[in-house]
Design an enzyme around this catalytic site. Structure first.
Site, mmCIF file in Angstrom:
data_model
loop_
_atom_site.group_PDB
_atom_site.id
_atom_site.type_symbol
_atom_site.label_atom_id
_atom_site.label_comp_id
_atom_site.label_asym_id
_atom_site.label_seq_id
_atom_site.Cartn_x
_atom_site.Cartn_y
_atom_site.Cartn_z
ATOM 1 N N ASP A 1 1.113 -1.163 0.009
ATOM 2 C CA ASP A 1 0.150 0.074 0.001
ATOM 3 C C ASP A 1 0.916 1.225 -0.007
ATOM 4 O O ASP A 1 2.027 1.058 0.186
ATOM 5 C CB ASP A 1 -0.989 0.043 1.064
ATOM 6 C CG ASP A 1 -1.831 0.870 0.839
ATOM 7 O OD1 ASP A 1 -2.991 1.036 1.720
ATOM 8 O OD2 ASP A 1 -2.169 1.498 0.132
ATOM 9 N N ASP B 1 -7.459 -7.442 0.967
ATOM 10 C CA ASP B 1 -6.798 -7.712 1.981
ATOM 11 C C ASP B 1 -7.602 -7.007 3.300
ATOM 12 O O ASP B 1 -8.357 -6.288 3.039
ATOM 13 C CB ASP B 1 -5.501 -6.704 1.778
ATOM 14 C CG ASP B 1 -5.814 -5.269 2.120
ATOM 15 O OD1 ASP B 1 -6.469 -4.547 1.566
ATOM 16 O OD2 ASP B 1 -5.302 -5.124 3.415
#
Ligand SMILES: Nc1nc2c(CCNCC3CCCC3)c3[nH]c(NCCc4ccccc4)nc3cc2c(=O)[nH]1
Length: 373
Positions: free
Chosen positions: A93, A267
């Site tokens: 991320d 996720d």
């Protein structure tokens, strides 16, 4: 293995798809659940265990790793794959979401996000360019654009400005990322709970012709119905030939609902974090093993599971370990939870391939009712 990035849809069932992403470091079977390895480790798990459960890709995070041990240090040490002994794909991320939820003093402007480390108070700037640079230093295979995610509910003006800033940052990330064969940069659709802004964000990102598209700005406090409605709004505007990633999602029910609406990648810290706090996910639903009702329950969590944490140890023993705060308790419950999530994804992939997704979802949700009673 290939020297580039390809996504192939093998079968569909309504909007749902099953297929695979092929990358130099490995194949990602979709729909995929990606265990979170925030600081270069999937907490309480060995990498071999994570792989053995069926995970094809794990997540790392720019925010945590830039602060400790530092992106340049990870690069000097050979990159995240070598350090954590995970030779398969890693998705990172971009760090913006974590800055807004973890960092002290933060100032967001066109340049990026300036913030104070939650570890030592040092000041940092996370710009689109720096985020991509850090993800490159980590050796990330799938890199996320830097974006601004607004918690819901929020004023339309805040949602609109965050969506437009994220689009400008997507362009800057695309330029900074350049052309890296075998690696991918995904854009992140924003727009809160406002359909028109969601569609505008999706269309603008598709024009950038990226390798994949994440749906962000969800699982941030809105009801599940709103999250699902936004997925239904965005999905028709995303290319079918590219992967769709719903960030931060979610519970098993969130996942099956989103898969049936065309999402390919997920996720969530839920299975690992819950495991460390005594919560287990099973085919019969979620159980809180701290509860005294398990103190003398000599049965395993799930005899049908292939995971020893589920088919071998008694609930009474797991209850004891949790109550005693024993490290093995965190290890076994995390192992069980990730095993359940990966079994759920395998079941979804098989059901889509066989054209029986709705039946599978029905059976699965029926099973969850048992435990909650
Ligand atoms: N860039 C970006 N990231 C988002 C994330 C982080 C995804 N996991 C990153 C991993 C990398 C390392 C850390 C995590 C999100 N997570 C959630 N919800 C989590 C909800 C939740 C909270 C607590 C427990 C369970 C679920 N919504 C998200 C939206 C965005 C978004 O728009 N942009």
């Amino acid at each position: 293995m290939t020297d580039h990035f390809t996504f192939t849809v093998a079968a569909t069932d309504g909007p749902a798809r099953t297929g695979e992403i092929r990358m130099p470091r490995g194949v990602i079977r979709t729909p995929a659940f990606m265990p979170v390895g925030t600081a270069g480790t999937v907490k309480a798990m060995y990498p071999e265990q994570v792989k053995a459960l069926g995970a094809d890709v794990v997540l790392g995070n720019t925010y945590h790793l830039m602060l400790r041990p530092g992106a340049e240090r990870v690069a000097r040490l050979g990159g995240l794959h070598a350090m954590m002994q995970w030779p398969y794909p890693i998705l990172t991320d971009s760090g913006g979401f974590q800055v807004m939820s973890l960092a002290g003093l933060r100032k967001l402007d066109e340049t990026g996000v300036r913030f104070q480390s939650h570890l030592d108070g040092s000041t940092h700037l996370l710009s689109p360019e720096r985020s991509i640079e850090i993800q490159g230093l980590l050796g990330s295979d799938i890199q996320m654009q830097l974006d601004e995610c607004v918690r819901l509910p929020a004023p339309e003006s805040a949602i609109e400005s965050a969506m437009r800033l994220s689009l400008r940052w997507a362009e800057r990330c695309r330029i900074a990322f350049g052309d890296q064969p075998g690696k991918a940069m995904f854009g992140i659709v924003q727009g809160g709970d406002i359909p028109a802004l969601r569609v505008e964000s999706a269309k603008a990102l598709v024009d950038l012709d990226l390798k994949g598209y994440a749906v962000g700005g969800l699982a941030v406090g809105e009801p599940q119905a709103t999250m699902l409605a936004m997925i239904e709004t965005v999905e028709p505007h995303l290319p079918t030939a590219k992967p769709r990633y719903l960030m931060g999602v979610g519970t098993p029910d969130d996942i099956v609902q989103a898969v049936s609406r065309g999402i390919d990648m997920f996720d969530c810290v839920m299975p690992t974090r819950a495991g460390r706090h005594g919560m287990v996910y099973t085919r019969h639903g979620r159980l809180n093993l701290r509860n005294a009702r398990f103190a003398e329950d000599n049965t395993p969590l799930d005899p049908e599971s292939t995971c020893p944490a589920a088919n071998l140890y008694s609930k009474a023993y797991l209850h004891h370990l949790v109550r005693a705060g024993e490290i093995l308790g965190m290890m076994l419950l995390t192992w069980n939870n990730l095993s359940y999530y990966q079994d759920l994804m395998a079941g979804l992939r098989k059901a889509i391939a066989e054209g029986r997704l709705q039946d599978f979802i029905g059976e699965t949700r029926e099973g969850w009712q048992k435990a909650e009673r």
